[in-house]
Design a protein around this motif. Structure first.
Motif, PDB file in Angstrom:
ATOM      1  N   LEU A   1       0.835  -1.202   0.000  1.00 24.66           N
ATOM      2  CA  LEU A   1       0.000   0.000   0.000  1.00 24.66           C
ATOM      3  C   LEU A   1       0.871   1.254   0.000  1.00 24.66           C
ATOM      4  O   LEU A   1       0.582   2.223  -0.723  1.00 24.66           O
ATOM      5  N   ASN A   2       1.942   1.234   0.786  1.00 22.44           N
ATOM      6  CA  ASN A   2       2.860   2.377   0.806  1.00 22.44           C
ATOM      7  C   ASN A   2       3.504   2.584  -0.566  1.00 22.44           C
ATOM      8  O   ASN A   2       3.678   3.725  -1.022  1.00 22.44           O
ATOM      9  N   LEU A   3       3.858   1.471  -1.216  1.00 25.95           N
ATOM     10  CA  LEU A   3       4.472   1.558  -2.543  1.00 25.95           C
ATOM     11  C   LEU A   3       3.518   2.194  -3.548  1.00 25.95           C
ATOM     12  O   LEU A   3       3.915   3.050  -4.347  1.00 25.95           O
ATOM     13  N   VAL A   4       2.254   1.776  -3.488  1.00 30.15           N
ATOM     14  CA  VAL A   4       1.252   2.344  -4.397  1.00 30.15           C
ATOM     15  C   VAL A   4       1.091   3.839  -4.158  1.00 30.15           C
ATOM     16  O   VAL A   4       1.056   4.644  -5.099  1.00 30.15           O
ATOM     17  N   GLN A   5       1.018   4.224  -2.892  1.00 31.97           N
ATOM     18  CA  GLN A   5       0.830   5.638  -2.566  1.00 31.97           C
ATOM     19  C   GLN A   5       2.073   6.462  -2.891  1.00 31.97           C
ATOM     20  O   GLN A   5       1.963   7.583  -3.398  1.00 31.97           O
ATOM     21  N   ASP A   6       3.250   5.904  -2.613  1.00 26.22           N
ATOM     22  CA  ASP A   6       4.488   6.626  -2.910  1.00 26.22           C
ATOM     23  C   ASP A   6       4.693   6.800  -4.413  1.00 26.22           C
ATOM     24  O   ASP A   6       5.373   7.734  -4.850  1.00 26.22           O
ATOM     25  N   SER A   7       4.111   5.886  -5.192  1.00 23.08           N
ATOM     26  CA  SER A   7       4.239   5.965  -6.654  1.00 23.08           C
ATOM     27  C   SER A   7       3.121   6.794  -7.276  1.00 23.08           C
ATOM     28  O   SER A   7       3.051   6.902  -8.507  1.00 23.08           O
ATOM     29  N   PHE A   8       2.248   7.338  -6.426  1.00 21.96           N
ATOM     30  CA  PHE A   8       1.129   8.176  -6.876  1.00 21.96           C
ATOM     31  C   PHE A   8       0.236   7.427  -7.873  1.00 21.96           C
ATOM     32  O   PHE A   8      -0.182   7.975  -8.895  1.00 21.96           O
ATOM     33  N   LEU A   9      -0.047   6.161  -7.541  1.00 25.55           N
ATOM     34  CA  LEU A   9      -0.914   5.346  -8.387  1.00 25.55           C
ATOM     35  C   LEU A   9      -2.333   5.328  -7.833  1.00 25.55           C
ATOM     36  O   LEU A   9      -2.537   5.432  -6.621  1.00 25.55           O
ATOM     37  N   SER A  10      -3.292   5.177  -8.726  1.00 30.17           N
ATOM     38  CA  SER A  10      -4.694   5.043  -8.331  1.00 30.17           C
ATOM     39  C   SER A  10      -5.105   3.585  -8.469  1.00 30.17           C
ATOM     40  O   SER A  10      -4.759   2.927  -9.451  1.00 30.17           O
ATOM     41  N   GLN A  11      -5.858   3.091  -7.474  1.00 34.09           N
ATOM     42  CA  GLN A  11      -6.365   1.718  -7.503  1.00 34.09           C
ATOM     43  C   GLN A  11      -7.878   1.795  -7.671  1.00 34.09           C
ATOM     44  O   GLN A  11      -8.569   2.455  -6.913  1.00 34.09           O
ATOM     45  N   HIS A  12      -8.412   1.070  -8.663  1.00 38.69           N
ATOM     46  CA  HIS A  12      -9.789   1.298  -9.101  1.00 38.69           C
ATOM     47  C   HIS A  12     -10.778   0.214  -8.671  1.00 38.69           C
ATOM     48  O   HIS A  12     -11.976   0.388  -8.864  1.00 38.69           O
ATOM     49  N   VAL A  13     -10.311  -0.901  -8.136  1.00 33.01           N
ATOM     50  CA  VAL A  13     -11.214  -1.992  -7.758  1.00 33.01           C
ATOM     51  C   VAL A  13     -11.539  -1.876  -6.276  1.00 33.01           C
ATOM     52  O   VAL A  13     -10.642  -1.967  -5.431  1.00 33.01           O
ATOM     53  N   LEU A  14     -12.814  -1.698  -5.961  1.00 35.31           N
ATOM     54  CA  LEU A  14     -13.228  -1.503  -4.569  1.00 35.31           C
ATOM     55  C   LEU A  14     -14.143  -2.620  -4.073  1.00 35.31           C
ATOM     56  O   LEU A  14     -14.489  -2.646  -2.896  1.00 35.31           O
ATOM     57  N   GLU A  15     -14.539  -3.536  -4.959  1.00 35.85           N
ATOM     58  CA  GLU A  15     -15.380  -4.662  -4.561  1.00 35.85           C
ATOM     59  C   GLU A  15     -14.555  -5.943  -4.542  1.00 35.85           C
ATOM     60  O   GLU A  15     -13.519  -6.042  -5.209  1.00 35.85           O
TER      61      GLU A  15
ATOM     62  N   VAL B   1      -6.631  -3.006 -10.243  1.00 38.86           N
ATOM     63  CA  VAL B   1      -6.274  -2.261 -11.454  1.00 38.86           C
ATOM     64  C   VAL B   1      -5.611  -0.962 -11.015  1.00 38.86           C
ATOM     65  O   VAL B   1      -6.222  -0.154 -10.316  1.00 38.86           O
ATOM     66  N   LEU B   2      -4.370  -0.775 -11.411  1.00 38.42           N
ATOM     67  CA  LEU B   2      -3.613   0.420 -11.044  1.00 38.42           C
ATOM     68  C   LEU B   2      -3.393   1.302 -12.269  1.00 38.42           C
ATOM     69  O   LEU B   2      -3.214   0.802 -13.379  1.00 38.42           O
ATOM     70  N   SER B   3      -3.401   2.602 -12.055  1.00 33.14           N
ATOM     71  CA  SER B   3      -3.106   3.532 -13.143  1.00 33.14           C
ATOM     72  C   SER B   3      -2.376   4.743 -12.579  1.00 33.14           C
ATOM     73  O   SER B   3      -2.492   5.062 -11.394  1.00 33.14           O
ATOM     74  N   SER B   4      -1.631   5.407 -13.450  1.00 35.56           N
ATOM     75  CA  SER B   4      -0.870   6.581 -13.017  1.00 35.56           C
ATOM     76  C   SER B   4      -1.755   7.813 -12.867  1.00 35.56           C
ATOM     77  O   SER B   4      -1.395   8.753 -12.172  1.00 35.56           O
ATOM     78  N   GLN B   5      -2.915   7.788 -13.542  1.00 40.61           N
ATOM     79  CA  GLN B   5      -3.868   8.886 -13.413  1.00 40.61           C
ATOM     80  C   GLN B   5      -5.262   8.305 -13.252  1.00 40.61           C
ATOM     81  O   GLN B   5      -5.646   7.379 -13.971  1.00 40.61           O
ATOM     82  N   ASN B   6      -6.012   8.867 -12.338  1.00 38.87           N
ATOM     83  CA  ASN B   6      -7.320   8.314 -11.992  1.00 38.87           C
ATOM     84  C   ASN B   6      -8.284   8.303 -13.175  1.00 38.87           C
ATOM     85  O   ASN B   6      -9.091   7.389 -13.332  1.00 38.87           O
ATOM     86  N   GLU B   7      -8.180   9.312 -14.044  1.00 40.16           N
ATOM     87  CA  GLU B   7      -9.129   9.418 -15.156  1.00 40.16           C
ATOM     88  C   GLU B   7      -8.812   8.463 -16.302  1.00 40.16           C
ATOM     89  O   GLU B   7      -9.569   8.388 -17.274  1.00 40.16           O
ATOM     90  N   PHE B   8      -7.713   7.716 -16.214  1.00 38.88           N
ATOM     91  CA  PHE B   8      -7.381   6.768 -17.275  1.00 38.88           C
ATOM     92  C   PHE B   8      -8.306   5.552 -17.285  1.00 38.88           C
ATOM     93  O   PHE B   8      -8.455   4.890 -18.304  1.00 38.88           O
TER      94      PHE B   8
ATOM     95  N   PHE C   1     -13.420  -3.111 -17.376  1.00 38.62           N
ATOM     96  CA  PHE C   1     -13.218  -1.669 -17.226  1.00 38.62           C
ATOM     97  C   PHE C   1     -12.837  -1.069 -18.572  1.00 38.62           C
ATOM     98  O   PHE C   1     -12.490  -1.782 -19.523  1.00 38.62           O
ATOM     99  N   ILE C   2     -12.927   0.231 -18.641  1.00 40.91           N
ATOM    100  CA  ILE C   2     -12.612   0.966 -19.865  1.00 40.91           C
ATOM    101  C   ILE C   2     -11.338   1.769 -19.645  1.00 40.91           C
ATOM    102  O   ILE C   2     -11.204   2.470 -18.638  1.00 40.91           O
ATOM    103  N   ILE C   3     -10.404   1.644 -20.575  1.00 38.20           N
ATOM    104  CA  ILE C   3      -9.180   2.445 -20.541  1.00 38.20           C
ATOM    105  C   ILE C   3      -9.387   3.656 -21.450  1.00 38.20           C
ATOM    106  O   ILE C   3      -9.653   3.509 -22.644  1.00 38.20           O
ATOM    107  N   LYS C   4      -9.283   4.826 -20.887  1.00 38.58           N
ATOM    108  CA  LYS C   4      -9.538   6.057 -21.636  1.00 38.58           C
ATOM    109  C   LYS C   4      -8.202   6.696 -22.016  1.00 38.58           C
ATOM    110  O   LYS C   4      -7.625   7.472 -21.263  1.00 38.58           O
ATOM    111  N   VAL C   5      -7.722   6.324 -23.182  1.00 42.77           N
ATOM    112  CA  VAL C   5      -6.466   6.865 -23.686  1.00 42.77           C
ATOM    113  C   VAL C   5      -6.694   7.368 -25.104  1.00 42.77           C
ATOM    114  O   VAL C   5      -7.200   6.634 -25.954  1.00 42.77           O
ATOM    115  N   LYS C   6      -6.347   8.592 -25.345  1.00 40.77           N
ATOM    116  CA  LYS C   6      -6.499   9.154 -26.676  1.00 40.77           C
ATOM    117  C   LYS C   6      -5.282   8.803 -27.522  1.00 40.77           C
ATOM    118  O   LYS C   6      -4.159   8.818 -27.057  1.00 40.77           O
ATOM    119  N   GLY C   7      -5.539   8.511 -28.766  1.00 42.79           N
ATOM    120  CA  GLY C   7      -4.444   8.203 -29.681  1.00 42.79           C
ATOM    121  C   GLY C   7      -4.933   8.198 -31.107  1.00 42.79           C
ATOM    122  O   GLY C   7      -6.123   8.029 -31.378  1.00 42.79           O
TER     123      GLY C   7
END
Length: 205
Positions: A25-39, A50-57, A77-83
């Motif tokens: 948990l400390n590693l995730v927080q120190d790396s400024f990662l967002s965790q999206h699975v709550l169930e 599911v970890l991401s560098s930005q919450n809106e991804f 889940f949906i990955i929101k990346v423009k390209g």
């Protein structure tokens, strides 16, 4: 995304009871990662995350029924990346519109006796292949290659049983009762068997 097996982390409150879980948990927080699975993804624990560098991804996270015989729930889940989409146009020869009369006239002008004289079989083949490639390039037009249609492997009965299985899974997730879980497992077995029958029938046809 994956099974990190840290079941003692409370992701809603960002607290943990185990040493290894707290370190993760400390590693995730120190790396400024967002965790999206709550169930829960297995039993009552959140093991698959599911970890991401930005919450809106990451958006629209859903916990769904297990796949096959797995005891872990699926995560959709949906990955929101423009390209920019790279659309590569492919071409192939349109032999239906080939100018075969011109081909024959072109090949008839070649002095094959002198061209192939004292040549080995391999050399003769390479010369012949080169001339064939040449006339194809000259007298056969190109056309855009369309997408191949995929065969449908599932019958209507298989699709019906899959939908029923999914409905029973949602019922079990809502009630949590052993009876509903047994009904879901029976629906799962029936759907799996029907999928196999459907694919075998498709391959035999």
């Amino acid at each position: 995304m994956g099974d990190f097996n840290h079941g003692h982390i409370q992701w809603t409150s960002l607290q943990s009871t185990g040493r290894e879980d707290q370190e993760f948990l400390n590693l995730v927080q120190d790396s400024f990662l967002s965790q999206h699975v709550l169930e829960a993804t297995r039993g009552e624990n959140v093991l698959d995350i599911v970890l991401s560098s930005q919450n809106e991804f990451v958006d629209n996270v859903k916990i769904c029924e297990p796949l096959g015989c797995s005891d872990h729930n699926q995560i959709h889940f949906i990955i929101k990346v423009k390209g920019e989409r790279n659309r590569k146009i492919r071409y192939r020869n349109n032999f239906h519109k080939g100018r075969y009369k011109d081909m024959r006239e072109y090949l008839a002008k070649i002095d094959w006796n002198n061209t192939l004289k004292n040549k080995t079989a391999t050399e003769c083949w390479n010369i012949l292949k080169s001339e064939i490639d040449c006339v194809v390039d000259k007298f056969v037009p190109l056309k855009k290659q369309g997408k191949r249609s995929k065969k449908k492997h599932l019958s209507k009965e298989a699709i019906r049983k899959i939908k029923y299985k999914q409905m029973m899974w949602k019922t079990y997730r809502h009630t949590g009762s052993e009876e509903d879980y047994s009904i879901y497992k029976e629906a799962l077995n029936q759907a799996t068997a029907e999928i196999r029958n459907s694919k075998r029938s498709q391959m035999a046809s």
